[in-house]
Design a protein around this motif. Structure first.
Motif, PDB file in Angstrom:
ATOM      1  N   MET A   1       0.871  -1.183   0.000  1.00 29.10           N
ATOM      2  CA  MET A   1       0.000   0.000   0.000  1.00 29.10           C
ATOM      3  C   MET A   1       0.907   1.232   0.000  1.00 29.10           C
ATOM      4  O   MET A   1       1.302   1.720   1.050  1.00 29.10           O
ATOM      5  N   THR A   2       1.290   1.667  -1.168  1.00 29.56           N
ATOM      6  CA  THR A   2       2.236   2.774  -1.286  1.00 29.56           C
ATOM      7  C   THR A   2       1.575   3.956  -1.982  1.00 29.56           C
ATOM      8  O   THR A   2       1.075   3.819  -3.103  1.00 29.56           O
ATOM      9  N   PHE A   3       1.565   5.093  -1.331  1.00 31.39           N
ATOM     10  CA  PHE A   3       1.056   6.318  -1.949  1.00 31.39           C
ATOM     11  C   PHE A   3       1.536   7.506  -1.137  1.00 31.39           C
ATOM     12  O   PHE A   3       2.022   7.363  -0.019  1.00 31.39           O
ATOM     13  N   ASP A   4       1.434   8.684  -1.722  1.00 27.16           N
ATOM     14  CA  ASP A   4       1.764   9.902  -0.984  1.00 27.16           C
ATOM     15  C   ASP A   4       0.647  10.923  -1.177  1.00 27.16           C
ATOM     16  O   ASP A   4      -0.164  10.813  -2.094  1.00 27.16           O
ATOM     17  N   VAL A   5       0.603  11.879  -0.282  1.00 25.51           N
ATOM     18  CA  VAL A   5      -0.385  12.953  -0.342  1.00 25.51           C
ATOM     19  C   VAL A   5       0.367  14.260  -0.176  1.00 25.51           C
ATOM     20  O   VAL A   5       1.174  14.394   0.754  1.00 25.51           O
ATOM     21  N   HIS A   6       0.108  15.206  -1.048  1.00 33.60           N
ATOM     22  CA  HIS A   6       0.884  16.436  -1.082  1.00 33.60           C
ATOM     23  C   HIS A   6       0.213  17.553  -0.283  1.00 33.60           C
ATOM     24  O   HIS A   6      -0.985  17.513  -0.012  1.00 33.60           O
ATOM     25  N   ALA A   7       1.003  18.551   0.055  1.00 33.87           N
ATOM     26  CA  ALA A   7       0.473  19.722   0.757  1.00 33.87           C
ATOM     27  C   ALA A   7      -0.612  20.386  -0.087  1.00 33.87           C
ATOM     28  O   ALA A   7      -0.458  20.561  -1.299  1.00 33.87           O
ATOM     29  N   GLY A   8      -1.720  20.739   0.553  1.00 33.84           N
ATOM     30  CA  GLY A   8      -2.800  21.432  -0.150  1.00 33.84           C
ATOM     31  C   GLY A   8      -3.606  20.555  -1.085  1.00 33.84           C
ATOM     32  O   GLY A   8      -4.363  21.058  -1.911  1.00 33.84           O
ATOM     33  N   GLU A   9      -3.496  19.248  -0.940  1.00 34.11           N
ATOM     34  CA  GLU A   9      -4.185  18.315  -1.835  1.00 34.11           C
ATOM     35  C   GLU A   9      -5.299  17.583  -1.090  1.00 34.11           C
ATOM     36  O   GLU A   9      -5.139  17.195   0.057  1.00 34.11           O
ATOM     37  N   ILE A  10      -6.426  17.396  -1.769  1.00 38.79           N
ATOM     38  CA  ILE A  10      -7.490  16.551  -1.249  1.00 38.79           C
ATOM     39  C   ILE A  10      -7.397  15.201  -1.963  1.00 38.79           C
ATOM     40  O   ILE A  10      -7.515  15.133  -3.188  1.00 38.79           O
ATOM     41  N   PHE A  11      -7.158  14.163  -1.178  1.00 42.14           N
ATOM     42  CA  PHE A  11      -6.909  12.835  -1.719  1.00 42.14           C
ATOM     43  C   PHE A  11      -8.064  11.923  -1.352  1.00 42.14           C
ATOM     44  O   PHE A  11      -8.361  11.722  -0.172  1.00 42.14           O
ATOM     45  N   GLY A  12      -8.728  11.366  -2.352  1.00 42.50           N
ATOM     46  CA  GLY A  12      -9.826  10.441  -2.117  1.00 42.50           C
ATOM     47  C   GLY A  12      -9.325   9.015  -2.050  1.00 42.50           C
ATOM     48  O   GLY A  12      -8.619   8.552  -2.949  1.00 42.50           O
TER      49      GLY A  12
ATOM     50  N   GLN B   1      -4.421  -3.558  -1.550  1.00 45.20           N
ATOM     51  CA  GLN B   1      -3.403  -3.011  -2.429  1.00 45.20           C
ATOM     52  C   GLN B   1      -3.958  -1.847  -3.241  1.00 45.20           C
ATOM     53  O   GLN B   1      -5.141  -1.818  -3.573  1.00 45.20           O
ATOM     54  N   MET B   2      -3.075  -0.884  -3.546  1.00 41.80           N
ATOM     55  CA  MET B   2      -3.458   0.252  -4.369  1.00 41.80           C
ATOM     56  C   MET B   2      -3.479  -0.193  -5.826  1.00 41.80           C
ATOM     57  O   MET B   2      -2.446  -0.520  -6.408  1.00 41.80           O
ATOM     58  N   GLU B   3      -4.675  -0.217  -6.420  1.00 39.81           N
ATOM     59  CA  GLU B   3      -4.827  -0.720  -7.785  1.00 39.81           C
ATOM     60  C   GLU B   3      -4.803   0.381  -8.831  1.00 39.81           C
ATOM     61  O   GLU B   3      -4.429   0.144  -9.983  1.00 39.81           O
ATOM     62  N   ALA B   4      -5.228   1.580  -8.475  1.00 40.49           N
ATOM     63  CA  ALA B   4      -5.243   2.701  -9.419  1.00 40.49           C
ATOM     64  C   ALA B   4      -5.016   3.979  -8.640  1.00 40.49           C
ATOM     65  O   ALA B   4      -5.553   4.157  -7.547  1.00 40.49           O
ATOM     66  N   LEU B   5      -4.224   4.890  -9.205  1.00 46.22           N
ATOM     67  CA  LEU B   5      -3.848   6.106  -8.489  1.00 46.22           C
ATOM     68  C   LEU B   5      -3.596   7.216  -9.487  1.00 46.22           C
ATOM     69  O   LEU B   5      -2.860   7.027 -10.466  1.00 46.22           O
ATOM     70  N   GLY B   6      -4.206   8.376  -9.271  1.00 49.58           N
ATOM     71  CA  GLY B   6      -3.960   9.507 -10.151  1.00 49.58           C
ATOM     72  C   GLY B   6      -5.041  10.550 -10.027  1.00 49.58           C
ATOM     73  O   GLY B   6      -5.957  10.444  -9.213  1.00 49.58           O
ATOM     74  N   THR B   7      -4.931  11.598 -10.844  1.00 47.55           N
ATOM     75  CA  THR B   7      -5.994  12.588 -10.913  1.00 47.55           C
ATOM     76  C   THR B   7      -7.206  11.965 -11.598  1.00 47.55           C
ATOM     77  O   THR B   7      -7.107  10.913 -12.250  1.00 47.55           O
ATOM     78  N   ILE B   8      -8.344  12.619 -11.476  1.00 43.33           N
ATOM     79  CA  ILE B   8      -9.545  12.114 -12.134  1.00 43.33           C
ATOM     80  C   ILE B   8      -9.318  12.029 -13.640  1.00 43.33           C
ATOM     81  O   ILE B   8      -9.671  11.039 -14.290  1.00 43.33           O
ATOM     82  N   ASP B   9      -8.700  13.058 -14.222  1.00 43.41           N
ATOM     83  CA  ASP B   9      -8.445  13.047 -15.660  1.00 43.41           C
ATOM     84  C   ASP B   9      -7.513  11.903 -16.050  1.00 43.41           C
ATOM     85  O   ASP B   9      -7.714  11.242 -17.072  1.00 43.41           O
ATOM     86  N   GLU B  10      -6.481  11.666 -15.239  1.00 40.77           N
ATOM     87  CA  GLU B  10      -5.553  10.575 -15.542  1.00 40.77           C
ATOM     88  C   GLU B  10      -6.256   9.223 -15.479  1.00 40.77           C
ATOM     89  O   GLU B  10      -6.043   8.361 -16.335  1.00 40.77           O
ATOM     90  N   LEU B  11      -7.098   9.035 -14.474  1.00 40.19           N
ATOM     91  CA  LEU B  11      -7.785   7.758 -14.317  1.00 40.19           C
ATOM     92  C   LEU B  11      -8.816   7.529 -15.417  1.00 40.19           C
ATOM     93  O   LEU B  11      -9.094   6.389 -15.784  1.00 40.19           O
ATOM     94  N   ARG B  12      -9.362   8.625 -15.954  1.00 42.55           N
ATOM     95  CA  ARG B  12     -10.402   8.500 -16.966  1.00 42.55           C
ATOM     96  C   ARG B  12      -9.842   8.379 -18.388  1.00 42.55           C
ATOM     97  O   ARG B  12     -10.583   8.151 -19.335  1.00 42.55           O
ATOM     98  N   THR B  13      -8.530   8.557 -18.523  1.00 40.48           N
ATOM     99  CA  THR B  13      -7.899   8.438 -19.832  1.00 40.48           C
ATOM    100  C   THR B  13      -7.712   6.963 -20.183  1.00 40.48           C
ATOM    101  O   THR B  13      -7.195   6.186 -19.384  1.00 40.48           O
ATOM    102  N   THR B  14      -8.131   6.570 -21.378  1.00 42.12           N
ATOM    103  CA  THR B  14      -8.041   5.174 -21.797  1.00 42.12           C
ATOM    104  C   THR B  14      -7.292   5.063 -23.128  1.00 42.12           C
ATOM    105  O   THR B  14      -7.124   6.054 -23.849  1.00 42.12           O
TER     106      THR B  14
END
Length: 307
Positions: free
Chosen positions: A1-12, A187-200
């Motif tokens: 379970m690897t991820f990071d959260v940045h300053a000023g970011e809202i992470f879902g 486990q983290m299966e998908a990670l990114g911005t909404i636009d990144e996740l919606r790109t196919t």
């Protein structure tokens, strides 16, 4: 379970029931010990002193039911190191800000579930935390309360606070979050911005042409590397899926559509977060589900909060 959260970011932080969201959050806060890995803040392992600067809202609410709202928030703020005067001032501010100022003298058990939720968020905010970790903060809230809480989270993020929250309300996650992590079986299966996740790799386009639908469908289906079908709930339109690796494919699609007749609509159709979530969490469901304790709810976590 690897991820990071940045300053000023809202992470879902989203996933189906039992995916490991609450377990990961408890490891962040030290409620559970990880079997391996580290939780880091500004490059250093998160210790007890750093955790005093975290605002945590547990899924199982941690309020004392027979204690008055105001007294309870002052008490919790003092546990975080605030002076009695500062704790009282912060309690007054946050209860007013969250719409429960008139209930400061009431016992928590006398409040509605929605107002208890507001008080629980006030408890996470009262000590001006450097990080917010919220487990299902929108559960049971009416639309007005959702708007209030959303505004507060945006304000905290705008002030540079990293905000992590879990929720099953995916439309809200999609609207509110800068980035999203989808968890499955620990486990983290998908990670990114909404636009990144919606790109196919196979972008889809809605094409509505002033021509016979059968003609448009036959033309679209004959395009190299494309598939076509009638658009759901749009009998006059066609949904065309292209090979995203082919340069200029969408421009050729538009040019061909214009040759058939006047184009009434030409727009990309991208998957919503709900569709992505459903795809991720159901992947491999034909395989046997591991029994409890064999990894499906593993306490292993390796996460980093970076600001």
């Amino acid at each position: 379970m690897t991820f990071d959260v940045h300053a000023g970011e809202i992470f879902g932080f989203v996933g189906s029931n039992g995916a490991g969201k609450t377990t990961t959050m408890r490891i962040m806060l030290g409620v559970l010990a990880a079997d391996s890995g580290q939780v880091r803040w500004n490059g250093a392992e998160l210790d007890l002193q750093a955790r005093r600067r975290v605002g945590y809202m547990p899924e199982e609410r941690g309020l004392y039911p027979k204690m008055k709202v105001g007294d309870q928030l002052v008490y919790l703020a003092k546990l975080h190191g605030m002076s009695p005067a500062d704790a009282a001032s912060a309690t007054e501010y946050w209860t007013d800000r969250l719409g429960v100022g008139a209930r400061r003298g009431d016992n928590v058990e006398k409040l509605s579930l929605g107002n208890q939720q507001r008080v629980q968020l006030a408890a996470a905010l009262v000590h001006s935390p450097n990080v917010l970790v919220l487990d299902e903060p929108f559960s049971g809230l009416d639309p007005v309360a959702v708007d209030v809480m959303s505004a507060v989270l945006r304000e905290r993020a705008a002030a540079g606070v990293p905000v992590i929250f879990s929720s099953h309300q995916l439309d809200l996650v999609e609207r509110l979050c800068d980035r999203v992590g989808i968890v499955r079986a620990g486990q983290m299966e998908a990670l990114g911005t909404i636009d990144e996740l919606r790109t196919t790799d196979r972008p889809r386009w809605l094409v509505d042409v002033d021509a016979e639908p059968a003609t448009v469908l036959a033309w679209a289906a004959g395009l190299p590397g494309a598939t076509a079908q009638p658009a759901p709930d749009r009998p006059q339109a066609v949904l065309v899926e292209l090979d995203g690796a082919t340069p200029g494919a969408e421009q050729r699609l538009l040019t061909g559509a214009l040759a058939l007749g006047a184009v009434r609509e030409f727009a990309p159709v991208r998957p919503r977060l709900t569709d992505l979530f459903r795809h991720v969490v159901t992947a491999g469901d034909a395989e046997p589900t591991p029994p409890e304790g064999s990894g499906s709810r593993s306490r292993r976590a390796r996460s980093e909060v970076a600001a």
